[in-house]
Motif scaffolding. Structure first.
Motif, PDB file in Angstrom:
ATOM      1  N   ARG A 147       0.837  -1.213   0.000  1.00  0.00           N
ATOM      2  CA  ARG A 147       0.000   0.000   0.000  1.00  0.00           C
ATOM      3  C   ARG A 147       0.864   1.252   0.000  1.00  0.00           C
ATOM      4  NH1 ARG A 147      -3.254  -3.178   3.496  1.00  0.00           N
ATOM      5  NH2 ARG A 147      -2.326  -2.236   5.343  1.00  0.00           N
ATOM      6  N   ASP A 148       1.887   1.277   0.865  1.00  0.00           N
ATOM      7  CA  ASP A 148       2.772   2.450   0.944  1.00  0.00           C
ATOM      8  C   ASP A 148       3.435   2.738  -0.406  1.00  0.00           C
ATOM      9  OD1 ASP A 148       2.158   2.613   3.649  1.00  0.00           O
ATOM     10  OD2 ASP A 148       4.124   1.887   4.328  1.00  0.00           O
ATOM     11  N   ALA A 149       3.821   1.683  -1.096  1.00  0.00           N
ATOM     12  CA  ALA A 149       4.487   1.834  -2.398  1.00  0.00           C
ATOM     13  C   ALA A 149       3.490   2.035  -3.534  1.00  0.00           C
ATOM     14  CB  ALA A 149       5.370   0.610  -2.680  1.00  0.00           C
ATOM     15  N   GLN A 150       2.200   1.977  -3.235  1.00  0.00           N
ATOM     16  CA  GLN A 150       1.116   2.165  -4.203  1.00  0.00           C
ATOM     17  C   GLN A 150       1.197   1.186  -5.374  1.00  0.00           C
ATOM     18  OE1 GLN A 150       1.384   6.351  -5.175  1.00  0.00           O
ATOM     19  NE2 GLN A 150       0.521   6.952  -3.215  1.00  0.00           N
ATOM     20  N   ILE A 151       1.513  -0.068  -5.063  1.00  0.00           N
ATOM     21  CA  ILE A 151       1.585  -1.110  -6.084  1.00  0.00           C
ATOM     22  C   ILE A 151       0.174  -1.391  -6.584  1.00  0.00           C
ATOM     23  CG2 ILE A 151       2.224  -3.511  -6.551  1.00  0.00           C
ATOM     24  CD1 ILE A 151       4.626  -1.621  -6.012  1.00  0.00           C
ATOM     25  N   THR A 152      -0.016  -1.324  -7.897  1.00  0.00           N
ATOM     26  CA  THR A 152      -1.354  -1.491  -8.471  1.00  0.00           C
ATOM     27  C   THR A 152      -1.635  -2.907  -8.951  1.00  0.00           C
ATOM     28  OG1 THR A 152      -0.542  -0.808 -10.641  1.00  0.00           O
ATOM     29  CG2 THR A 152      -1.494   0.913  -9.224  1.00  0.00           C
ATOM     30  N   ASP A 153      -0.601  -3.606  -9.411  1.00  0.00           N
ATOM     31  CA  ASP A 153      -0.780  -4.942  -9.984  1.00  0.00           C
ATOM     32  C   ASP A 153       0.377  -5.834  -9.570  1.00  0.00           C
ATOM     33  OD1 ASP A 153      -3.044  -4.224 -11.944  1.00  0.00           O
ATOM     34  OD2 ASP A 153      -1.453  -2.842 -12.544  1.00  0.00           O
ATOM     35  N   VAL A 154       0.050  -7.095  -9.243  1.00  0.00           N
ATOM     36  CA  VAL A 154       1.074  -8.067  -8.868  1.00  0.00           C
ATOM     37  C   VAL A 154       0.847  -9.355  -9.652  1.00  0.00           C
ATOM     38  CG1 VAL A 154       2.074  -9.465  -7.026  1.00  0.00           C
ATOM     39  CG2 VAL A 154       1.286  -7.147  -6.524  1.00  0.00           C
ATOM     40  N   ALA A 155       1.905  -9.831 -10.302  1.00  0.00           N
ATOM     41  CA  ALA A 155       1.888 -11.138 -10.961  1.00  0.00           C
ATOM     42  C   ALA A 155       2.656 -12.098 -10.057  1.00  0.00           C
ATOM     43  CB  ALA A 155       2.538 -11.059 -12.334  1.00  0.00           C
ATOM     44  N   PHE A 156       1.946 -13.068  -9.480  1.00  0.00           N
ATOM     45  CA  PHE A 156       2.575 -14.082  -8.633  1.00  0.00           C
ATOM     46  C   PHE A 156       3.019 -15.232  -9.528  1.00  0.00           C
ATOM     47  CE2 PHE A 156      -0.455 -11.947  -5.821  1.00  0.00           C
ATOM     48  CZ  PHE A 156       0.339 -11.668  -4.718  1.00  0.00           C
ATOM     49  N   ILE A 157       4.256 -15.662  -9.348  1.00  0.00           N
ATOM     50  CA  ILE A 157       4.798 -16.748 -10.164  1.00  0.00           C
ATOM     51  C   ILE A 157       5.025 -17.960  -9.263  1.00  0.00           C
ATOM     52  CG2 ILE A 157       6.587 -17.459 -11.786  1.00  0.00           C
ATOM     53  CD1 ILE A 157       4.983 -14.875 -12.605  1.00  0.00           C
ATOM     54  N   GLY A 158       4.382 -19.079  -9.626  1.00  0.00           N
ATOM     55  CA  GLY A 158       4.567 -20.329  -8.887  1.00  0.00           C
ATOM     56  C   GLY A 158       3.956 -20.285  -7.511  1.00  0.00           C
ATOM     57  N   GLY A 159       4.529 -21.063  -6.613  1.00  0.00           N
ATOM     58  CA  GLY A 159       4.106 -21.056  -5.226  1.00  0.00           C
ATOM     59  C   GLY A 159       3.334 -22.287  -4.814  1.00  0.00           C
ATOM     60  N   SER A 160       3.374 -22.553  -3.529  1.00  0.00           N
ATOM     61  CA  SER A 160       2.636 -23.682  -2.974  1.00  0.00           C
ATOM     62  C   SER A 160       1.154 -23.345  -2.937  1.00  0.00           C
ATOM     63  CB  SER A 160       3.131 -23.984  -1.559  1.00  0.00           C
ATOM     64  OG  SER A 160       2.738 -22.939  -0.683  1.00  0.00           O
ATOM     65  N   ALA A 161       0.358 -24.358  -2.775  1.00  0.00           N
ATOM     66  CA  ALA A 161      -1.090 -24.153  -2.681  1.00  0.00           C
ATOM     67  C   ALA A 161      -1.416 -23.250  -1.495  1.00  0.00           C
ATOM     68  CB  ALA A 161      -1.802 -25.501  -2.554  1.00  0.00           C
ATOM     69  N   ALA A 162      -0.714 -23.416  -0.397  1.00  0.00           N
ATOM     70  CA  ALA A 162      -0.978 -22.599   0.801  1.00  0.00           C
ATOM     71  C   ALA A 162      -0.663 -21.124   0.543  1.00  0.00           C
ATOM     72  CB  ALA A 162      -0.157 -23.121   1.973  1.00  0.00           C
ATOM     73  N   ASN A 163       0.475 -20.843  -0.070  1.00  0.00           N
ATOM     74  CA  ASN A 163       0.833 -19.448  -0.338  1.00  0.00           C
ATOM     75  C   ASN A 163      -0.091 -18.810  -1.361  1.00  0.00           C
ATOM     76  OD1 ASN A 163       2.889 -19.377   1.492  1.00  0.00           O
ATOM     77  ND2 ASN A 163       4.475 -19.841   0.019  1.00  0.00           N
ATOM     78  N   ARG A 164      -0.507 -19.586  -2.341  1.00  0.00           N
ATOM     79  CA  ARG A 164      -1.455 -19.068  -3.320  1.00  0.00           C
ATOM     80  C   ARG A 164      -2.786 -18.755  -2.654  1.00  0.00           C
ATOM     81  NH1 ARG A 164      -0.258 -20.739  -9.076  1.00  0.00           N
ATOM     82  NH2 ARG A 164      -2.508 -20.687  -9.320  1.00  0.00           N
ATOM     83  N   MET A 165      -3.205 -19.596  -1.729  1.00  0.00           N
ATOM     84  CA  MET A 165      -4.471 -19.382  -1.009  1.00  0.00           C
ATOM     85  C   MET A 165      -4.410 -18.089  -0.198  1.00  0.00           C
ATOM     86  SD  MET A 165      -7.493 -20.688  -0.284  1.00  0.00           S
ATOM     87  CE  MET A 165      -7.385 -22.421  -0.545  1.00  0.00           C
ATOM     88  N   ILE A 166      -3.314 -17.873   0.510  1.00  0.00           N
ATOM     89  CA  ILE A 166      -3.160 -16.647   1.304  1.00  0.00           C
ATOM     90  C   ILE A 166      -3.227 -15.424   0.403  1.00  0.00           C
ATOM     91  CG2 ILE A 166      -1.497 -15.299   2.654  1.00  0.00           C
ATOM     92  CD1 ILE A 166      -0.573 -18.017   3.855  1.00  0.00           C
ATOM     93  N   ALA A 167      -2.521 -15.461  -0.704  1.00  0.00           N
ATOM     94  CA  ALA A 167      -2.524 -14.319  -1.630  1.00  0.00           C
ATOM     95  C   ALA A 167      -3.917 -14.080  -2.190  1.00  0.00           C
ATOM     96  CB  ALA A 167      -1.530 -14.556  -2.759  1.00  0.00           C
ATOM     97  N   LYS A 168      -4.628 -15.144  -2.545  1.00  0.00           N
ATOM     98  CA  LYS A 168      -5.985 -14.995  -3.091  1.00  0.00           C
ATOM     99  C   LYS A 168      -6.932 -14.379  -2.075  1.00  0.00           C
ATOM    100  CE  LYS A 168      -5.852 -18.766  -6.427  1.00  0.00           C
ATOM    101  NZ  LYS A 168      -6.357 -20.082  -6.789  1.00  0.00           N
ATOM    102  N   VAL A 169      -6.845 -14.831  -0.827  1.00  0.00           N
ATOM    103  CA  VAL A 169      -7.722 -14.288   0.215  1.00  0.00           C
ATOM    104  C   VAL A 169      -7.460 -12.802   0.399  1.00  0.00           C
ATOM    105  CG1 VAL A 169      -8.197 -14.335   2.698  1.00  0.00           C
ATOM    106  CG2 VAL A 169      -8.095 -16.472   1.409  1.00  0.00           C
TER     107      VAL A 169
END
Length: 120
Positions: A70-92
């Motif tokens: 938020r501080d850096a005002q990031i507008t879009d993030v492309a997540f590459i790879g990751g475990s199911a757990a980390n993907r779930m956290i990011a999605k939530v």
């Protein structure tokens, strides 16, 4: 701090590659780099490679990371790879609005970069 953070001048994208578990003590360095690399840039987009991250340390780590984005005002993030757990956290985080950022998951960095450029 052995995670890799850099700015790709050609594509105008900040890159973050996790090289191990993501700890609360890693957040200040990453926050500093996001602020530095985003300053004065017309696009505030990131590729985050989570393939080598087994876990995010705790809730505090996630909350501090969200604040950094938020501080850096990031507008879009492309997540590459990751475990199911980390993907779930990011999605939530993306769906609950805790992170005011568009995000998507990709198998390759190239796919992620192409998606980010399509958002401009």
């Amino acid at each position: 701090m052995d995670h890799k953070v850099w700015y790709d001048q050609e594509d105008e994208i900040i890159h973050l590659e996790f090289t191990r578990d993501y700890l609360t003590t890693d957040v200040p360095f990453i926050h500093k780099k996001l602020m530095e690399f985003g300053e004065g840039k017309r696009y505030k987009q990131m590729v985050i490679q989570i393939s080598k991250t087994n876990k995010v340390e705790n809730r505090e780590t996630r909350e501090l990371s969200n604040q950094s984005l938020r501080d850096a005002q990031i507008t879009d993030v492309a997540f590459i790879g990751g475990s199911a757990a980390n993907r779930m956290i990011a999605k939530v985080l993306l769906k609950t609005g805790n992170l005011k950022t568009n995000g998507n998951f990709f198998k390759t960095v190239e796919e992620g970069i192409n998606w980010l450029k399509s958002k401009r």
